[in-house]
Structures are given as structure tokens and as C-alpha cells.
Design a protein around this motif. Sequence first.
Motif, PDB file in Angstrom:
ATOM      1  N   LYS A  17       0.667  -1.355   0.098  1.00 42.09           N
ATOM      2  CA  LYS A  17       0.032   0.083   0.019  1.00 42.09           C
ATOM      3  C   LYS A  17       0.879   1.429  -0.028  1.00 42.09           C
ATOM      4  CE  LYS A  17      -4.145   1.434   2.501  1.00 42.09           C
ATOM      5  NZ  LYS A  17      -5.008   1.164   3.784  1.00 42.09           N
ATOM      6  N   HIS A  18       1.875   1.169   0.891  1.00 44.00           N
ATOM      7  CA  HIS A  18       2.684   2.361   0.982  1.00 44.00           C
ATOM      8  C   HIS A  18       3.510   2.737  -0.520  1.00 44.00           C
ATOM      9  CE1 HIS A  18       1.970   3.649   5.051  1.00 44.00           C
ATOM     10  NE2 HIS A  18       2.014   2.297   5.612  1.00 44.00           N
TER      11      HIS A  18
ATOM     12  N   GLU B 126      -1.092   7.886   3.270  1.00 47.18           N
ATOM     13  CA  GLU B 126      -0.588   6.820   3.213  1.00 47.18           C
ATOM     14  C   GLU B 126       0.962   6.869   2.489  1.00 47.18           C
ATOM     15  OE1 GLU B 126      -1.754   4.021   4.466  1.00 47.18           O
ATOM     16  OE2 GLU B 126      -3.966   4.401   4.481  1.00 47.18           O
ATOM     17  N   SER B 127       1.139   8.015   1.871  1.00 44.53           N
ATOM     18  CA  SER B 127       2.477   8.389   1.210  1.00 44.53           C
ATOM     19  C   SER B 127       3.701   8.558   2.046  1.00 44.53           C
ATOM     20  CB  SER B 127       2.287   9.488   0.165  1.00 44.53           C
ATOM     21  OG  SER B 127       3.487  10.083  -0.323  1.00 44.53           O
ATOM     22  N   GLU B 128       4.654   8.121   1.725  1.00 44.52           N
ATOM     23  CA  GLU B 128       5.743   8.133   2.423  1.00 44.52           C
ATOM     24  C   GLU B 128       6.904   9.297   1.751  1.00 44.52           C
ATOM     25  OE1 GLU B 128       7.142   4.225   2.435  1.00 44.52           O
ATOM     26  OE2 GLU B 128       6.231   3.750   4.315  1.00 44.52           O
ATOM     27  N   CYS B 129       6.221  10.152   1.018  1.00 45.81           N
ATOM     28  CA  CYS B 129       7.210  11.146   0.454  1.00 45.81           C
ATOM     29  C   CYS B 129       6.942  12.456   1.153  1.00 45.81           C
ATOM     30  CB  CYS B 129       6.633  11.286  -0.953  1.00 45.81           C
ATOM     31  SG  CYS B 129       7.644  12.078  -2.239  1.00 45.81           S
TER      32      CYS B 129
ATOM     33  N   MET C 137      -1.119  13.030   1.222  1.00 47.51           N
ATOM     34  CA  MET C 137      -1.751  11.925   0.963  1.00 47.51           C
ATOM     35  C   MET C 137      -1.231  11.237   2.435  1.00 47.51           C
ATOM     36  SD  MET C 137      -1.471  10.913  -2.748  1.00 47.51           S
ATOM     37  CE  MET C 137      -2.511   9.347  -2.918  1.00 47.51           C
TER      38      MET C 137
ATOM     39  N   PHE D  55       1.005   4.313  -2.898  1.00 45.85           N
ATOM     40  CA  PHE D  55       0.517   5.666  -2.487  1.00 45.85           C
ATOM     41  C   PHE D  55       1.729   6.619  -2.574  1.00 45.85           C
ATOM     42  CE2 PHE D  55      -3.340   3.607  -0.739  1.00 45.85           C
ATOM     43  CZ  PHE D  55      -4.449   4.398  -1.470  1.00 45.85           C
ATOM     44  N   THR D  56       2.959   6.096  -2.232  1.00 51.91           N
ATOM     45  CA  THR D  56       3.845   7.225  -2.483  1.00 51.91           C
ATOM     46  C   THR D  56       4.114   7.470  -3.881  1.00 51.91           C
ATOM     47  OG1 THR D  56       4.979   6.117  -0.747  1.00 51.91           O
ATOM     48  CG2 THR D  56       6.484   7.529  -2.023  1.00 51.91           C
TER      49      THR D  56
END
Lengths: 343, 211
Positions: free
Chosen positions: A43-44, B140-143, B138, A47-48
Motif C-alpha cells: 500500500k505504501h 499513506e504516502s511516505e514522500c 496523502m 500511495f507514495t
Amino acid sequence: MKYEDFDIDDFLKDEFFIHWVKNRDEDTVHFWEKWIQQHPERKHIVFTAADIIKSIHYKEKISISDRLYLETFENILQAENNPVNKPHKKTWWSIFQIRNVAAVFLITVLMWLSWDMIFVPQQTEELNLQPIEWVTKIVPGGKKSIVTLSDGTKIFMNSNSELSYPKTFSDSSRTVAIKGEAFFEVQKEDRPFIVSSKGLKINVLGTSFNVKDSEDGKVAVALMSGKVRINDNSGNQVNLLPNEMLVIKENGPFIKTGFDSLEVLGWKNKYLIFKKENFYSVKKKLENWYGVEIEIKGAVNPRWTYSGVYHDEMLENILKGMSHTSGISYTIKNKKVIISNIE
Amino acid sequence: MAINPKKPTTSASLSIKNSDILRIYGKKSDPEVWEAFDYGDELAFNYLYRIYVPVLFRYGTQLTRDEAVVQDCIQNIFISLRSKRGTLTKVNCIKAYLFKIMNREVLKKLSKYKKLEFKDTNDLEGSFLIEVSSESKMIESECSIEIKEKLETALNQLTSKQRLAILLLYQEGLSYKQIAEVFDFNEVKTARKLVYRALNSMRNILKDKNQ
């Protein structure tokens, strides 16, 4: 490689993935929502990658101002009325996209009575030759058809039209006869191509055109590209250039005009067009196009008009549209349509 | 069918409501709309103008900041297309096709104007600059914002052509095939390579993050 093995930069390259992020249409949403459910551990990464795709923009977004938008529109239309600004006008020769096509034109003839007249002069012409076997193609209401002749000429026939042509052409000329409406793409070669329509002879000199005869006794020849010469029984002759249309009333004067190509040629590409038309005109077009019979119930308001452009549409949908915008009621039973409330 | 021997007129577009044009033509595929335009359909022209002029303007102002030049080019493109109606070639993606001719038109105009030769977008300094930022976060984003800043710096060090390829993919949402059309590449492969190479600079930054 499968999506479950994808790293961020693989997703960043994947068209199907990008399409989902950008457009979110049914197909992609369905797939990716399911996929994420199935692979919660990815998921991550998903979404990234989506976040990065959504974050990339033009540094400076400049929108067109209303003033420029309108000014540009006006300038474009005005350039046409003012040929000086026009970027080099084309000669009719340059219109040949397909070099082999000598002429593209449309003929429409609606006077059925004069049909016999057309063949009389031809028969005398071919007198010395062997009897020619003629083929007649009849297209009923509601149908359209394409005929390719032995020389490669293509003829698009509209509903309720009739085409006659020799099984094989003579050595000296190619002659065909048309009743109704047809669009011609004439193959270029040495033998002249002649279309007979309601006492007229249309000589193709390298061209594409549309011919139509109407019940009020008119014949209209509309030229797309190339050149045609039209002769009537009384010895009158007129040449047409591209984008010109000739309308002839039987034994009447020749009238040359321009034409709206979508309105005149649209039928060939399945466009059915109404342009502020009264009910009787709409009725006739629908009957012709769909091969149905329309019965009118009640009075018809003479001021009723309808406009619309339909591409390859079902009759039902057109009637539905008409009932929404102009309040008519209708019922369809097989090939019969009853329309009321024409106000 | 009675024929109305009327002169072709632009007022035809006025008899149908504005919302109808978008509804009718919005459902059609690009080749269909283009064919209708080629056949002289004024409504199709009207539709093309509405949808694509704002897009072309935004795109053109990435090539040059001179809005007058951009306006001039848009004008010339449509005048020329209109005059060639009846003989236009088939178009699969209108946006990509218009971008291609916009590139050509702007480069031509600027070359003439500045008396320099601009052959492709790489010759235009500061064209197609990229910003990496999102309006909404977002969850869930890791950015992170820091990574985005790094990405932005890296992307803006690429050639203008590479940046354009990235923007066509992410900002304009074009496919590789359509990107190839904009660049006038014969093969889609060439467009893919251009994008992949540009993305390499991002990969290292993203890898660092994971370590």
C-alpha cells in the motif's frame, strides 16, 4: 514482472498505473482498489508513487485570460473573411489527398419521372457497341450502401436511392445513372466518368462531389475536390470548383452557391443533422434515415423547429431528445412511429 | 431531404446550446471529433476551441513566457487547420497532435523574432520547469516535503526535453505513444527511453530515502 514485485520507480513508469492516478475511470479504479485490498503490504509504495505523480506540475501555470480567449477566437474567424491574412490559399489540385481519385462529388436527384429520359441519349451513343449489361442497385429507406465499380470508383448511396451502371465499362467512357442521393469518389483515369441525373450530365474532370435531387424537382451537385462540368438537355454548361454547389430546377436556371459540408455530406459519415427545421422536414429525414413511417396525431404548430446533430444514433434516442427539448410525445411500434403534441 | 443552398456560415454553431456541444462532442472519440472538424462541422471547431485553447495556452507558456507569441501561434494553428479542412490527416490524439504543431510553431516564431535558430525545446532556456508539490497530503504516502524538494531540484537539472517528457506523462496524462507523437518520434520505444532516463535521477533520491 508482476505488480507485486514493483518498486516505486516501476510504478512511476507504468502507463496503466499513471492512468489510474490521473483519470480514475471505471476500469482502472476497479482494478487498483481490488489490487490494494489484496496486497496491503504494498500500500505504501503504491500511495507514495501516486503522490509523486500527482505532485509533478508545471512550475508556472498561466491561464489564458478571457480577453485573449475571445480575441483569439475572433481573429481566427476574421482571417477567413479577410483572405490577405490567410496562410497561402490552396489550389484545387492540392486538394487531392488521394491522387488516384479524380473527383469526389455528391448528386441528389428526386424527380423519378425523368428517369427514363436519362437513358435515351446514352443508348444512342452506345449504338454500335455490343449490348451492355446494366446492373441496378436499389437502396431502400433506412439503409445505406457503398458500391465499388470495376474501375475502383467508390459510390456511397444514401437511403431510397437507385444506381445503374454497366457490368463492365466501355473502352471510351464510364457512364452511370443515379436517382436519389449519392457521394462519388471517382477513380482517376483516361476514360471520362459521366453521371446522369434527371436529364443532367455531370462530367468528372477530376473530382469528389455530392449529388442530390429533391422531390420539388431540384438537383444539387456539391463538389468537394477536383472539377466537374455539368450539362443540361438544353445545351447549357457550367463548371464547378471545390466547395461550390450547383442547384438546378428542372429547365430552370443554374444557381451556384457555397455549402456547409457537414450538412450536405454528413449522411455519408452517419451524421443526421437538423438545422432549425420544421416538423415536416424532420419527419421526412427520419423516415428516410430509419426506414419508418411517421404518423402525426393532432395539429402541427407551423412555428415548431428543431436543431440537432446526431452521429450514428438510434431512432429512440433522437425521439427522446426531441421530447425533452420540444415537448413532443411519441410511440414506436415496429416500423411505425406516432408523434403528437407538436407545439 | 431538402437541400438548403445556403452559404457556409459560422452562425450554425449558435443554434445549439453551449452545454449541448460539450455533451455531444465530449462523448465522441478524438478521431471522430477530428473527422467532423475536417468535414467542416462548425460545432466540432467550436468544441475543439473550447477544450484545447486553454490547454494549448498553458502548454505554450511553458515554451516561452511571451504571451503574445503564444497567442499568435494558437491563432495561426487554427487558421491553418481551418483552411485545410477537407484534406486533414487522421488524428488519434488531438492533444498530442496540437502540442506537436505548437512546438513547431513556437520554435519557428521565436527563431524569426530573435534571429536565432531554435531547433528543439532544449534550445529554449528555462522551458518546462517542474514543481514537485501537492496541495493535499496523502496520508499513506511516505514522500516527505524534503524529498519532494530534492526531487524538484533533480528534475530541474534535466534537459528541457526530458522535463517535457515527464510533464507530458504526469501533468498532461499522455501515454508513451502520445508522447512519441509530440516529439515526432517514429517509435514509441524512443519515448519510453527518454522518460526512463529522466526518471533515473528520481530513483536514486527515492532509494536513499528507503535506506
